[in-house]
Design a protein around this motif. Sequence first.
Motif, PDB file in Angstrom:
ATOM      1  N   GLN A  27      -6.566  -7.297  -3.065  1.00  0.00           N
ATOM      2  CA  GLN A  27      -5.749  -6.138  -2.704  1.00  0.00           C
ATOM      3  C   GLN A  27      -6.389  -4.853  -3.188  1.00  0.00           C
ATOM      4  N   GLU A  55      -8.655  -3.615  -0.674  1.00  0.00           N
ATOM      5  CA  GLU A  55      -7.981  -3.091   0.512  1.00  0.00           C
ATOM      6  C   GLU A  55      -7.577  -1.634   0.338  1.00  0.00           C
ATOM      7  N   PHE A  56      -6.979  -1.299  -0.827  1.00  0.00           N
ATOM      8  CA  PHE A  56      -6.476   0.079  -0.964  1.00  0.00           C
ATOM      9  C   PHE A  56      -6.544   0.621  -2.393  1.00  0.00           C
ATOM     10  N   ARG A  67       0.829  -1.204   0.000  1.00  0.00           N
ATOM     11  CA  ARG A  67       0.000   0.000   0.000  1.00  0.00           C
ATOM     12  C   ARG A  67       0.867   1.259   0.000  1.00  0.00           C
TER      13      ARG A  67
END
Length: 344
Positions: free
Chosen positions: A198, A201-202, A160
């Motif tokens: 993923q 997630e961000f 990230r």
Amino acid sequence: MNQLLPTTLVGSYAMPEWLIDRARLADRFPPRVRAQELWRVPPERLEEAQDDATLMAIHEQERAGLDIITDGEMRRESYSNRFATALEGVDMDNHGTALDRSGHPNPVPRVVGRIRRTRPVQVRDIEFLRRHTSKPIKITVPGAFTMAQQAQNDFYPTMREMALDYAAAVNEEIRDLFAAGADIVQIDEPYMQARPDQAREFGVEVVDRALDGIAGETALHICFGYAAIIHGDRPKGYDFLPELAASSVRQVSVETAQPRLDPAELEPLRDKRIMVGVIDLNDPAVETPEVVADRIRRAMTRVPAERIIVAPDCGLKYLPRDTAFAKMKAMVDGAAIVRAEVGG
């Protein structure tokens, strides 16, 4: 820009055989590091040759009748490597390895320090495009999430954090591209579909960082990969798409032709403009305008016509030039059929 159902490319146009070794280009995954050996023109003549190929791409788009013109990405071995390898923090002498979206290892940039953009990378490209067409213009940049997935991280504590620094570099480039005359800047983020966990997630955070403070018209392309490289049937639906409704990007490019996407999947994005992919790049046969019109009509069952932009599923980079032009012309003619029906 106020045209109903405007037509455009996702970004790339068919590259000429005299410029690049098309057989070698198609026989591998898009390179993540530089692949100068693919060019047929010696280094001292390469920029001039790429300019000439760009003029060809502009002319072909205008001849077909496209409303929004790109540079055809004639200066790139792949959609991402030219920008990704121009950043500080990458060891250009010792490449890393990462898995591509098919699960095979691929040479990639090895990140050994903080990612920073130290100079404009594509400003000359947009200035050249602006000088050679009076139509609205669009240019593409690789997305930060995708570049992070296409790198070996030997520096950052988390993926990230690396992606956010890539996003800061993309943000600086986008600002300069708009200042240099771009009407639309598109971010290419195919790995949001390839790595949806993923991305959840961000991914949206990274997109919004790349677009922080940007006032111009922005787009995001998310896809299943080039049909010439990723073989076989497409998934019937996206693993990461509705999440983009929360992002600040104004347009989203979606494949609908090859995967025969259920138009209901477009509905969460109906408040954005949607680049509806209506050209199947896996099928060498050229669509008729009526086939294209039917694909547009399907999208219109869920998205208002005024929010639809007509485009191919993905880039035309790997198609033979005659096929690329014919498909592009069919796309323009199909859009004209539907435009006439709705009074645009």
